[in-house]
Design a protein around this motif. Structure first.
Motif, mmCIF file in Angstrom:
data_model
loop_
_atom_site.group_PDB
_atom_site.id
_atom_site.type_symbol
_atom_site.label_atom_id
_atom_site.label_comp_id
_atom_site.label_asym_id
_atom_site.label_seq_id
_atom_site.Cartn_x
_atom_site.Cartn_y
_atom_site.Cartn_z
ATOM 1 N N ALA A 99 -21.711 24.758 24.874
ATOM 2 C CA ALA A 99 -22.488 23.598 25.316
ATOM 3 C C ALA A 99 -23.928 23.687 24.810
ATOM 4 O O ALA A 99 -24.602 24.708 25.005
ATOM 5 C CB ALA A 99 -22.464 23.507 26.832
ATOM 6 N N GLU A 151 -26.241 18.727 25.755
ATOM 7 C CA GLU A 151 -25.059 18.514 26.580
ATOM 8 C C GLU A 151 -25.308 18.966 28.015
ATOM 9 O O GLU A 151 -24.908 18.287 28.976
ATOM 10 C CB GLU A 151 -23.865 19.268 25.982
ATOM 11 C CG GLU A 151 -22.633 19.348 26.873
ATOM 12 C CD GLU A 151 -22.020 17.998 27.202
ATOM 13 O OE1 GLU A 151 -21.217 17.941 28.150
ATOM 14 O OE2 GLU A 151 -22.339 17.005 26.523
ATOM 15 N N LEU A 152 -25.973 20.097 28.196
ATOM 16 C CA LEU A 152 -26.264 20.596 29.538
ATOM 17 C C LEU A 152 -27.208 19.642 30.278
ATOM 18 O O LEU A 152 -27.045 19.416 31.485
ATOM 19 C CB LEU A 152 -26.871 21.997 29.465
ATOM 20 C CG LEU A 152 -25.926 23.094 28.956
ATOM 21 C CD1 LEU A 152 -26.689 24.399 28.747
ATOM 22 C CD2 LEU A 152 -24.768 23.313 29.919
ATOM 23 N N GLN A 163 -25.148 16.829 31.463
ATOM 24 C CA GLN A 163 -24.364 17.230 32.630
ATOM 25 C C GLN A 163 -25.210 17.231 33.894
ATOM 26 O O GLN A 163 -24.731 16.832 34.965
ATOM 27 C CB GLN A 163 -23.761 18.613 32.392
ATOM 28 C CG GLN A 163 -22.664 18.641 31.339
ATOM 29 C CD GLN A 163 -22.135 20.039 31.091
ATOM 30 O OE1 GLN A 163 -22.519 20.992 31.759
ATOM 31 N NE2 GLN A 163 -21.238 20.165 30.107
ATOM 32 N N GLN A 196 -26.782 27.197 35.816
ATOM 33 C CA GLN A 196 -25.713 26.204 35.826
ATOM 34 C C GLN A 196 -26.270 24.773 35.767
ATOM 35 O O GLN A 196 -27.293 24.460 36.387
ATOM 36 C CB GLN A 196 -24.858 26.360 37.083
ATOM 37 C CG GLN A 196 -24.032 27.626 37.120
ATOM 38 C CD GLN A 196 -22.967 27.648 36.038
ATOM 39 O OE1 GLN A 196 -22.180 26.713 35.892
ATOM 40 N NE2 GLN A 196 -22.947 28.731 35.267
ATOM 41 N N SER A 197 -25.560 23.915 35.040
ATOM 42 C CA SER A 197 -25.977 22.509 34.946
ATOM 43 C C SER A 197 -25.647 21.732 36.218
ATOM 44 O O SER A 197 -26.197 20.650 36.446
ATOM 45 C CB SER A 197 -25.314 21.842 33.733
ATOM 46 O OG SER A 197 -23.900 21.912 33.828
ATOM 47 N N GLU A 230 -22.023 25.625 31.857
ATOM 48 C CA GLU A 230 -21.343 24.384 32.263
ATOM 49 C C GLU A 230 -20.190 24.629 33.224
ATOM 50 O O GLU A 230 -19.450 23.699 33.575
ATOM 51 C CB GLU A 230 -20.838 23.632 31.031
ATOM 52 C CG GLU A 230 -19.662 24.287 30.307
ATOM 53 C CD GLU A 230 -20.045 25.272 29.228
ATOM 54 O OE1 GLU A 230 -19.259 25.443 28.277
ATOM 55 O OE2 GLU A 230 -21.141 25.867 29.339
ATOM 56 N N TYR A 282 -20.102 22.539 36.518
ATOM 57 C CA TYR A 282 -19.969 21.116 36.193
ATOM 58 C C TYR A 282 -18.534 20.781 35.803
ATOM 59 O O TYR A 282 -17.979 19.775 36.271
ATOM 60 C CB TYR A 282 -20.916 20.726 35.057
ATOM 61 C CG TYR A 282 -20.708 19.305 34.600
ATOM 62 C CD1 TYR A 282 -21.284 18.243 35.286
ATOM 63 C CD2 TYR A 282 -19.898 19.014 33.496
ATOM 64 C CE1 TYR A 282 -21.072 16.924 34.889
ATOM 65 C CE2 TYR A 282 -19.678 17.711 33.090
ATOM 66 C CZ TYR A 282 -20.258 16.667 33.799
ATOM 67 O OH TYR A 282 -20.030 15.370 33.408
ATOM 68 N N GLU A 283 -17.934 21.602 34.944
ATOM 69 C CA GLU A 283 -16.570 21.325 34.501
ATOM 70 C C GLU A 283 -15.588 21.404 35.671
ATOM 71 O O GLU A 283 -14.651 20.595 35.766
ATOM 72 C CB GLU A 283 -16.168 22.311 33.410
ATOM 73 C CG GLU A 283 -16.916 22.159 32.095
ATOM 74 C CD GLU A 283 -16.553 20.897 31.336
ATOM 75 O OE1 GLU A 283 -15.584 20.207 31.736
ATOM 76 O OE2 GLU A 283 -17.232 20.593 30.335
#
Length: 614
Positions: free
Chosen positions: A47, A51-52, A55, A92-93, A165, A168-169
């Motif tokens: 990521a 992208e982060l 998110q 963490q995002s 990520e 988030y995922e």
């Protein structure tokens, strides 16, 4: 790749089915290199900061934003590893998390590191508890479960790392599929080098595969469990220390409404001299505990079987018990090739399971040798082209020869043969098969008798002792392909998948077993598919009906590859093959677009050996 009129026509059809994006992705697959190294691949797909950031914005808009509590038992964790682990959570995002550190270290060293970290970052989401004594990995983790406030609980080792990520995922999947109650991700290993952390040995996993889980704890990391399910399990059990996670995962997946999978590398398992990742021998007791955990899993789920350790640490074989001695009907389509058929039937007669019948479906033979062999099988009863004739093998098993006098249609021939079968289980068997494993029928039958299993297939070899079939993956080469073709016998492939029992979307009908009940429920093989893909379609329909398809590598045979049918080398055969491809694409277009659930989307759709997709 040579451009031909046939390929142009094929490409136009593919474009119409899948659209421009899928078409060009497929073209890229065709041109991909032979080998894709993981290090550069990881850097390409990790990521990005952009992208982060996306998110972080998107996570605030999600309808469901559960608190994720991550439990980490600590014991004399080196400061560098501990700080890097906490950093991986803090970065963490997705921001709605709690980190529960349960410290069994007899000194204050870990406590001081955590206190300093939280003060310097003004971090209030980290909960630290000093345990009065070291009760072992299971009880230390259970203490963390009591402290966890989250709706979802994740698990992280004190020296490992999470991808930024990860949360988030996990949360995105919870929002997409609310019925999911257990989630796991892909993972890799990291080790220290002079150039920094090196990523290696990725473990790209399928979606939930019950049989693979009974062969190996493939789920491992990153694991998140809904708290309602976790409470039903009662947490970890100290009698399984060393394999406590395997025992826990088995019990969680038994209770969960659905087990979900994020096909991204969200967990980095650190490799160092004391870790199991680098030194499997450091925890040999763990594999014995895993064997016991799996045996208990079978008992809880009402399955009778014996669990055995395989030579590779952490891998198991479940030999399922056969209930009773049901009659098994073996269906063999045949045209000419007396020597080929004789070899096949001679190998069947060496089977340790004796309650079977053989039904040969004769299809327009012309060679006198085959009729002489038929007469040998029938004994005194003369062979007739007009009706079914019966004989006896030396072991007393019945042989029936029935005549299909229309043209070659593999599906129709087998459906016709099944109408003469008296067995409660059917084996579809090519005449060019030579059985290797004497207990092959028991192997297939033990699986087919399990509730929820629809079809079981064998491991097949070419005569040169390389693999011909070890399961079928949908999407490779545009439609589907056998896995591990050409892999030498004795080699086991990616994470030993050629040599362990697992689920696939399909197996070959050159040697498969299905219960009569399932065969009739599915209305047999699809007769529109006269030669190709009828087994693929049959298995996919079984899967759609809710049945598992099982690849059993412990039933082995040689396959001399369609000798009686001839090559696909005439215009008529190529046209028919194209029509059958089109049939599959139309019927299974959604699956072809979404991808095979038993095959990770990070793998190549050009190669059949679990190679990385560029």
């Amino acid at each position: 790749m040579k451009i031909t009129p046939y390929r142009i026509k094929k490409g136009i059809k593919y474009f119409k089915h899948y659209g421009a994006k899928a078409f060009f992705n497929r073209l890229r697959d065709k041109l991909e290199p032979d080998q894709v190294p993981y290090g550069p691949w990881f850097e390409k797909y990790r990521a990005s900061e952009e992208e982060l950031a996306r998110q972080r914005r998107q996570s605030r808009k999600l309808p469901c934003r559960p608190l994720i509590s991550v439990v980490v038992p600590c014991y004399r964790t080196p400061e560098k590893y501990l700080v890097e682990m906490m950093d991986s959570v803090r970065n963490q995002s997705y921001e709605n998390w709690q980190l529960c550190l349960m410290d069994a270290t007899p000194s204050c060293e870990v406590e001081e590191i955590v206190q300093k970290f939280c003060e310097s970052h003004q971090e209030k989401r980290i909960y630290y508890q000093r345990l009065k004594e070291n009760l072992g990995i299971s009880e230390n983790t259970n203490a963390g479960l009591k402290a966890a406030r989250g709706e979802w609980i994740g698990f992280l080792d004190h020296d490992d790392l999470l991808a930024p990520e990860a949360f988030y995922e996990i949360t995105a999947l919870i929002n997409r599929e609310p019925e999911v109650e257990v989630i796991y991700s892909d993972e890799d290993q990291v080790e220290e080098t002079r150039q920094g952390l090196k990523h290696k040995k990725p473990h790209f996993k399928p979606d939930f595969s019950p049989d693979l889980l009974c062969s190996n704890n493939y789920i491992t990391h990153f694991l998140c469990v809904k708290n309602t399910v976790l409470k039903k399990t009662g947490g970890f059990r100290k009698e399984f220390d060393g394999a406590q996670d395997y025992d826990f995962i088995l019990r969680c997946t038994e209770l969960a409404k659905k087990t979900g999978h994020v096909p991204r590398v969200l967990y980095h398992w650190r490799v160092h001299s004391n870790s199991t990742a680098d030194n499997p021998l450091s925890k040999t007791y763990a594999y014995e505990a895993g064997q016991r955990a799996l045996q208990e899993h079978l008992a809880r789920t009402g399955r009778k079987g014996e669990v055995m350790q395989l030579p590779h640490f952490g891998f198991y074989r479940v030999k399922y018990a056969v209930e009773g001695t049901p009659l098994v009907s073996i269906l063999i389509p045949n045209k000419d090739q007396a020597a080929v058929l004789r070899r096949c039937i001679d190998s069947i007669q060496k089977s340790s399971y004796q309650n079977y019948e053989i039904i040969i479906i004769e299809n327009n033979s012309t060679e006198p040798e085959i009729f002489a062999y038929y007469q040998e099988l029938l004994g005194e009863q003369p062979f007739s082209q007009d009706s079914c004739r019966e004989g006896k093998l030396p072991g007393g098993q019945r042989v029936r020869i029935v005549v299909w006098d229309s043209g070659f249609n593999y599906s129709a021939i087998n459906n016709f043969g099944a109408s003469y079968a008296d067995g409660s289980y059917l084996i579809l068997l090519n005449n060019d098969i030579e059985i290797i494993t004497e207990s092959w029928i028991e192997e297939l039958l033990g699986n087919c008798q399990r509730p929820g299993v629809g079809i079981t297939g064998a491991r097949l070899y070419y005569p040169d002792n390389t693999i011909q079939h070890a399961g079928i993956v949908v999407g490779i080469d545009g439609i589907a392909a056998n896995m591990f073709p050409g892999l030498p016998r004795g080699r086991e492939g990616y994470y030993h998948k050629a040599a362990i029992q697992l689920n696939y979307s399909a197996v070959t009908a050159a040697c498969l077993m299905v219960s009569r009940e399932v065969f009739e429920e599915l209305h047999g093989l699809e007769e529109e598919l006269t030669v190709a893909f009828n087994d693929l379609d049959f298995c996919l329909r079984a899967g759609k009906a809710g049945y598992l398809v099982v690849y059993d590598p412990f039933a082995e045979a040689y396959h001399y590859e369609s000798k009686t049918r001839g090559a696909e080398d005439t215009e008529e055969k190529l046209r028919r093959f194209g029509d059958e491809i089109e049939f599959i694409r139309i019927r299974w277009i959604d699956l072809l677009k979404q991808g095979d659930p038993y095959y990770n989307p990070n793998f190549s759709l050009k190669k059949c050996n679990y190679a990385l997709k560029p």
